[in-house]
Scaffold this motif. Sequence first.
Motif, mmCIF file in Angstrom:
data_model
loop_
_atom_site.group_PDB
_atom_site.id
_atom_site.type_symbol
_atom_site.label_atom_id
_atom_site.label_comp_id
_atom_site.label_asym_id
_atom_site.label_seq_id
_atom_site.Cartn_x
_atom_site.Cartn_y
_atom_site.Cartn_z
ATOM 1 N N SER A 142 0.861 -1.189 0.125
ATOM 2 C CA SER A 142 -0.144 0.079 0.091
ATOM 3 C C SER A 142 0.796 1.380 0.161
ATOM 4 C CB SER A 142 -0.960 0.029 0.952
ATOM 5 O OG SER A 142 -0.290 0.082 2.447
ATOM 6 N N LEU A 143 0.251 2.320 -0.312
ATOM 7 C CA LEU A 143 0.918 3.625 -0.417
ATOM 8 C C LEU A 143 1.089 4.106 1.159
ATOM 9 C CD1 LEU A 143 -0.689 5.751 -3.277
ATOM 10 C CD2 LEU A 143 1.657 4.786 -3.104
ATOM 11 N N LYS A 144 2.268 4.719 1.621
ATOM 12 C CA LYS A 144 2.314 4.861 3.019
ATOM 13 C C LYS A 144 1.576 6.206 3.209
ATOM 14 C CE LYS A 144 6.109 6.811 5.974
ATOM 15 N NZ LYS A 144 7.464 6.935 6.145
ATOM 16 N N ILE A 203 -5.146 3.120 -0.718
ATOM 17 C CA ILE A 203 -4.719 2.294 -1.882
ATOM 18 C C ILE A 203 -3.662 1.242 -1.916
ATOM 19 C CG2 ILE A 203 -3.608 2.920 -4.249
ATOM 20 C CD1 ILE A 203 -4.647 5.674 -3.986
ATOM 21 N N GLY A 204 -3.937 0.256 -2.675
ATOM 22 C CA GLY A 204 -2.851 -1.046 -2.598
ATOM 23 C C GLY A 204 -3.385 -2.168 -3.271
ATOM 24 N N THR A 205 -2.559 -3.189 -3.115
ATOM 25 C CA THR A 205 -2.734 -4.391 -3.777
ATOM 26 C C THR A 205 -2.044 -5.552 -3.004
ATOM 27 O OG1 THR A 205 -2.696 -5.577 -5.710
ATOM 28 C CG2 THR A 205 -0.651 -4.203 -5.324
ATOM 29 N N TYR A 206 -1.906 -6.683 -3.560
ATOM 30 C CA TYR A 206 -1.343 -7.763 -2.780
ATOM 31 C C TYR A 206 -0.330 -8.591 -3.867
ATOM 32 C CZ TYR A 206 -3.756 -8.001 1.368
ATOM 33 O OH TYR A 206 -4.421 -7.767 2.719
ATOM 34 N N SER A 207 0.802 -9.124 -3.346
ATOM 35 C CA SER A 207 1.573 -9.933 -4.069
ATOM 36 C C SER A 207 0.818 -11.328 -4.548
ATOM 37 C CB SER A 207 2.788 -10.245 -3.331
ATOM 38 O OG SER A 207 2.600 -11.082 -2.307
ATOM 39 N N ASN A 208 1.063 -11.708 -5.533
ATOM 40 C CA ASN A 208 0.478 -13.053 -5.959
ATOM 41 C C ASN A 208 0.800 -14.330 -5.344
ATOM 42 O OD1 ASN A 208 2.661 -14.016 -7.296
ATOM 43 N ND2 ASN A 208 1.724 -13.526 -9.455
ATOM 44 N N LEU A 260 6.168 2.935 -0.959
ATOM 45 C CA LEU A 260 5.056 1.718 -0.894
ATOM 46 C C LEU A 260 5.535 0.919 0.635
ATOM 47 C CD1 LEU A 260 5.277 0.267 -4.597
ATOM 48 C CD2 LEU A 260 3.394 1.208 -3.236
ATOM 49 N N VAL A 261 4.499 0.617 0.948
ATOM 50 C CA VAL A 261 4.866 -0.377 2.259
ATOM 51 C C VAL A 261 4.333 -1.631 2.031
ATOM 52 C CG1 VAL A 261 4.261 -0.370 4.782
ATOM 53 C CG2 VAL A 261 3.975 1.700 3.794
ATOM 54 N N PHE A 262 5.470 -2.691 2.452
ATOM 55 C CA PHE A 262 5.021 -4.033 2.427
ATOM 56 C C PHE A 262 4.707 -4.616 3.738
ATOM 57 C CE2 PHE A 262 7.181 -2.516 -1.290
ATOM 58 C CZ PHE A 262 6.830 -3.169 -2.446
ATOM 59 N N SER A 263 3.817 -5.319 3.832
ATOM 60 C CA SER A 263 3.398 -5.680 5.031
ATOM 61 C C SER A 263 2.790 -7.136 5.165
ATOM 62 C CB SER A 263 2.477 -4.804 5.989
ATOM 63 O OG SER A 263 1.265 -4.617 5.336
ATOM 64 N N SER A 264 3.172 -8.189 5.973
ATOM 65 C CA SER A 264 2.535 -9.402 6.136
ATOM 66 C C SER A 264 2.495 -9.627 7.688
ATOM 67 C CB SER A 264 3.245 -10.203 5.145
ATOM 68 O OG SER A 264 2.631 -11.638 5.038
ATOM 69 N N ILE A 265 1.773 -10.693 8.143
ATOM 70 C CA ILE A 265 1.613 -11.079 9.477
ATOM 71 C C ILE A 265 3.027 -12.096 9.595
ATOM 72 C CG2 ILE A 265 0.579 -12.766 11.044
ATOM 73 C CD1 ILE A 265 -2.189 -11.750 10.087
#
Length: 450
Positions: free
Chosen positions: A45-47, A52-57, A75-80
């Motif tokens: 997502s945008l910082k 606004i955002g999406t996901y990796s596949n 761009l912020v990349f986040s995952s549990i």
Amino acid sequence: MRISIVFVLLLLSTITQLRAQFGFVQVKGRVVDEEGLSLPYVNISLKEDRSIGTYSNSLGEFEIHLSTSANTDSLVFSSIGYENTVIGIGSVQSSAISIILKSKAYILNEVVITPDTATAIVKRGIDLLRKNLASENNILQGFYREVIRSNNTYDRLIEAAVDVFDKGYTTPKKEHDATKDHDLEFKIREIRKSNDYQDLDWEQSIMNYIKPRNGLYGSIESLFFNDYIRNNGAYYNLLMNAPINEDFFKHSLLTVDSMINYENEPVWCIGIQHQPSIASGQLLPYGTIYIRSRDYAIIQMTFETRVNPRAISDFSVPDERFLHKTIIKYREYHGKMYLSLLYRKSFRFSVNSAKSRKARAAGKRDGHLFYELLFVTNEIITEKDKVSAFKRKERITKNIDLYSATWNYNEAFWKNYNAVNERPLAPNAKKDIERESALDEQFKKNGSNP
């Protein structure tokens, strides 16, 4: 007790930034862990504008199209289970960027962890949904994918840009009929579809005509019906679904497995297993619920109904031991949680009886259909003027067959759209669906140009 929490390396490799002629920036790449393994369904997502955002596949790949004004954003990349990684959009060039994050240990207070503890945490999360989920009208603009598979052959693909009009969360009533959830309404903005290679018998064809259905909404098989967090008032049936309600708690054994990181905050990791009393049953529940400890917001749930290894089921997904698997993710925006990803792989209640009987006589399996469904939120809209512009007459008011309905194919739209970059498809899926022609040619053939 001491729990070591590993904030794993996020390696963003092979990233390119392409400035197109029409005022947008395309950023694409791949997300992996410290061992170089792909990280699927990572939130991007945008910082400055988290709406606004999406996901990796499923392969860790991603592609996002942004206005050139986003050059000054990040761009912020986040995952549990992982620490956030922030990449400045304007600084991204055709080079590999790696960020190494070291492991970190948390010392937790000594507590007695029991199934009652885990159940209490989850029940508290459900009780606080009215506080944590959006209660006002909003729109989720997103990408929808529907793939139908006949046993080991992929037969049909639909992709659509969808607006989901949400009237806000209220406590759901217990309901088996998915068509009676009036809190959500849908609008198809654009759609594209492959050829349809399904081999249906006369009974299947008649039923599809009499009672049309789609994988998006409106039936117990559909994607939005199986948001077990929001739609927790649905009828619980392990054969089909697992909404988090009293029946869910009766049939599941919950355990606090660990506390992990998400967005730099601790999150309970609650394991889902079957009760010992049903260990010999044919269907067994497994999964995980992730709940933020600060406010009990439910961040994510993964769930699958597995087939007992001692049992045999014609309805288990080919090459898998489950009947259905569902991933549900929510993300925070302006202090409220919004649906950000729904993914489901499952069997369909549709069988080619003649093919099935013939296969059974030969000791084989054939004639069954399976779904693979995905919805990803690209933008969350909460501004009242924009939400009110969602015209009622454009909403889908009844369950329809998305494939059979007449749609225009807007090639220019799809070139700039934030689709989850799942193409090229897995080699066997691509080979199956492109058995006669390339996908782009099928999209053009199966949709009239506007």
